[in-house]
Design a protein around this motif. Structure first.
Motif, short mmCIF file in Angstrom:
data_model
loop_
_atom_site.label_atom_id
_atom_site.label_comp_id
_atom_site.label_asym_id
_atom_site.label_seq_id
_atom_site.Cartn_x
_atom_site.Cartn_y
_atom_site.Cartn_z
N PRO A 142 0.80 -1.26 0.12
CA PRO A 142 0.11 -0.11 0.01
C PRO A 142 0.79 1.42 0.03
CG PRO A 142 -0.61 -1.36 1.83
CD PRO A 142 0.77 -2.05 1.24
N TYR A 143 0.38 2.39 -0.58
CA TYR A 143 0.97 3.66 -0.50
C TYR A 143 0.05 4.75 -0.62
CZ TYR A 143 0.67 3.83 -5.63
OH TYR A 143 0.11 4.12 -7.11
N ILE A 144 0.64 6.02 -0.54
CA ILE A 144 -0.23 7.27 -0.67
C ILE A 144 0.27 7.99 -1.69
CG2 ILE A 144 -1.23 9.18 0.74
CD1 ILE A 144 -0.81 7.69 3.47
N LYS A 288 5.15 10.54 -2.91
CA LYS A 288 4.64 9.32 -2.69
C LYS A 288 5.03 8.76 -1.12
CE LYS A 288 4.61 4.47 -4.53
NZ LYS A 288 5.18 3.74 -5.63
N ASP A 290 5.49 5.71 0.83
CA ASP A 290 5.07 4.21 0.68
C ASP A 290 5.19 3.63 2.23
OD1 ASP A 290 5.96 1.64 0.17
OD2 ASP A 290 7.39 2.01 -1.37
N MET A 291 4.01 2.80 2.25
CA MET A 291 3.96 2.06 3.70
C MET A 291 4.42 0.85 3.65
SD MET A 291 0.00 3.65 4.44
CE MET A 291 0.32 3.77 5.80
N LYS A 299 -2.39 0.24 7.34
CA LYS A 299 -2.00 0.39 6.09
C LYS A 299 -3.00 0.62 5.19
CE LYS A 299 2.54 -1.80 6.39
NZ LYS A 299 3.55 -2.60 5.92
N TRP A 302 -5.07 3.98 5.60
CA TRP A 302 -4.30 5.51 5.26
C TRP A 302 -4.10 5.40 3.69
CZ3 TRP A 302 -4.41 9.21 8.47
CH2 TRP A 302 -4.44 9.09 9.73
N ASN A 303 -3.98 4.02 3.20
CA ASN A 303 -3.41 4.29 1.67
C ASN A 303 -4.56 4.74 0.68
OD1 ASN A 303 -5.33 1.64 1.73
ND2 ASN A 303 -4.46 1.59 -0.28
N THR A 304 -3.97 5.34 -0.46
CA THR A 304 -4.80 5.62 -1.68
C THR A 304 -4.81 4.74 -2.53
OG1 THR A 304 -3.31 6.95 -2.48
CG2 THR A 304 -4.75 8.24 -0.92
N ASP A 305 -3.62 4.04 -2.77
CA ASP A 305 -3.39 3.12 -3.93
C ASP A 305 -2.66 1.75 -3.55
OD1 ASP A 305 -3.85 4.81 -6.57
OD2 ASP A 305 -3.10 6.19 -5.03
N LEU A 306 -2.48 1.01 -4.38
CA LEU A 306 -1.79 -0.34 -4.36
C LEU A 306 -0.90 -0.60 -5.32
CD1 LEU A 306 -4.72 -2.81 -2.94
CD2 LEU A 306 -3.27 -1.65 -1.61
#
Length: 532
Positions: A142-144, A288, A290-291, A299, A302-306
């Protein structure tokens, strides 16, 4: 290896690399600090007297031949080949052909291949062309995406997540809370917070282990190159209660280790830190956040994308290599599927970790008392009966005096700090005559019996007192009457505690409710009966 630093860094600069783990500073220092006794084999590819690629490998010799994997397995979440994008296809073909020719029986076990980069797909194309079987599994990453984020809109749906607003307000009531980028000199404090957090848990990172501390400390002290270490801390009254150890690399921030002081669990300092960290990263121009890899629930909150990270396994066509490759893939597949069930992860991390802690410290613990009587037996069968009693208050002019448990007192306590901070969070105010560890606690909102998870709301001008056995009950009643002016005072007591029941009745308390709690094989049942 230091003679190749210029070529290595030039390739990554040309690619505008954002993977911190393949930067020269990480790889070289990992080799120096942690890879000294490992069979590190870094292949450099030269064309026309010019270095065009590096392959950072480790080699293990086994009964069937060799295992070749990227270095820093277990420390670097992502790995890759260091080559300009235009050269990747041909250097993959050249290097793997050469290795296979030289080592007839070899299994390749390549972790950390991000699918947002072309390398795993280029590797797949090579294997298809050589008619070699590829087996891989993916783990979510996961990341934002900070570039397309409106912070205010983003936080609207998350501000009430797990009571984040409430937790943050109550934390700030304890004292001054600050977020700051901390210098490397604070690493020792950060290691102590991490060790305390993971003392009774399975820590797979080894971040604060004696073997790895020097490595992470050294990286934090470096200030040159595109790889940077960011230490972000959340402090309460200038004491670290939460931290992140993260890497920055060309506009990408990667949260590597997140930890907090376990005494503050109920206040959620880790979530508060993540919230503040997101805003700080936007302000600092990162594109970015990165989680990192994994299925931890926070995770996905909070994330917006994978993204996805691959672990790719393939081998030469010898019988022994294929057999081990299939075994390795089956093992990794089972592990990866189990990791998706967070309850199993929690069981391994918390319960198995605690068991290991008790075994390591077996001289200090009475296993029969701690494991059997307090853990296993209550799970199999447990029965408790509590009485809630009420005192109708009359005006009394006599007064008694107690000291208040202040925030400063709570923060400076050593033995029972977590328990006391949790009581303050739950709305209690504590008072004591000589020892704050033996305080009684007053709540104006609820009756709360913690060990059976029973909570009842109080009406106006009513108070509830717990731990009153620590002081003289008559003095407590006089103090509460004078300071809270209630109409009713409530207490609770275990029905089997005859002495406390007798004391309670002596001062005029009358029974209002009986609560029977039972647990059989983990199934809980609570029965409440009003007393008329």
């Amino acid at each position: 290896m230091s003679v190749y630093e210029k070529e290595w860094s030039a390739i990554l600069e040309a690619n505008q690399n954002t993977n911190p783990f393949i930067e020269y500073e990480f790889v070289y220092n990992w080799w120096q600090f942690l890879g000294e006794n490992e069979e590190v084999e870094i292949y450099a590819v030269k064309e026309h007297n010019r270095i065009i690629a590096f392959f950072p490998f480790q080699l293990e010799k086994t009964w069937f031949g060799y295992i070749l994997h990227f270095l820093a397995l277990g420390d670097a979440n992502y790995m890759d080949i260091i080559a300009r994008k235009r050269d990747v296809d041909r250097v993959i073909m050249y290097v793997f052909d050469a290795i296979i020719k030289k080592k007839k029986s070899v299994v390749f076990y390549l972790h950390g291949l991000l699918e947002s980069v072309d390398t795993p797909f280029q590797l797949s194309n090579y294997l298809k062309g050589r008619n070699m079987k590829e087996q891989y599994y993916r783990i979510v990453t996961p990341y934002i995406d900070l570039q397309k984020l409106s912070y205010e809109e983003y936080m609207k749906s998350r501000q009430k997540l797990h009571g984040l607003d409430r937790r943050e307000k109550r934390l700030r009531l304890l004292g001054e809370v600050r977020l700051q980028i901390s210098p490397a000199i604070q690493m020792n404090q950060i290691f102590k917070v991490h060790q305390k957090r993971w003392e009774k848990k399975n820590d797979t990172s080894g971040f604060s282990s004696d073997r790895k501390k020097a490595f992470f400390q050294y990286l934090a002290e470096q200030n040159h190159g595109k790889l940077g270490v960011r230490l972000t801390t959340l402090t309460l009254e200038n004491k670290i209660i939460s931290f992140t150890y993260g890497f920055s690399c060309r506009g990408r921030y990667l949260g590597y280790v997140l930890g907090h002081d376990s005494d503050f669990d109920v206040y959620g300092p880790g979530r508060i830190l993540v919230k503040e960290k997101i805003k700080r990263n936007i302000d600092d121009g990162f594109h970015k956040l990165d989680m990192s890899i994994g299925y931890e629930p926070y995770k996905f909150e909070w994330n917006t994308d994978l993204d996805y990270t691959r672990k790719t396994i393939f081998s030469t066509n010898t019988f022994r290599a294929k057999t081990y490759r299939n075994f390795l893939f089956a093992k990794e597949t089972i592990i990866s599927k189990l990791r998706k069930y967070y309850s199993l992860v929690i069981f391994r991390r918390n319960y198995i970790g605690k068991l290991k802690y008790y075994i390591r410290n077996k001289q200090k613990f009475n296993f029969r008392k701690i494991i059997w009587k307090k853990k296993l037996l209550p799970y199999l069968y447990e029965r408790k009966q509590y009485i809630i009693a009420k005192l109708d208050v009359n005006e009394i002019n006599m007064k008694s005096h107690f000291e208040k448990v202040t925030t400063e007192t709570a923060l400076n306590m050593k033995n029972n700090r977590k328990e006391i901070l949790q009581k303050i969070y739950n709305g209690y105010t504590g008072y004591y005559s000589t020892d704050p560890n033996k305080a009684f606690w007053v709540n104006e909102n609820v009756i709360r019996i913690d060990d059976i998870d029973v909570v009842s709301n109080l009406k106006k001008r009513s108070v509830y007192i717990r731990d009153w056995e620590n002081e003289h009950l008559e003095k407590i009643i006089l103090f509460v009457q004078a300071n809270y002016r209630p109409k009713h005072i409530f207490v609770h007591v275990n029905k089997r505690d005859k002495k406390s029941v007798k004391t309670m009745k002596k001062f005029g308390f009358k029974l209002t409710e009986r609560i029977t709690y039972s647990r059989i094989f983990g199934i809980k049942k609570v029965i409440k009966e009003e007393v008329i």
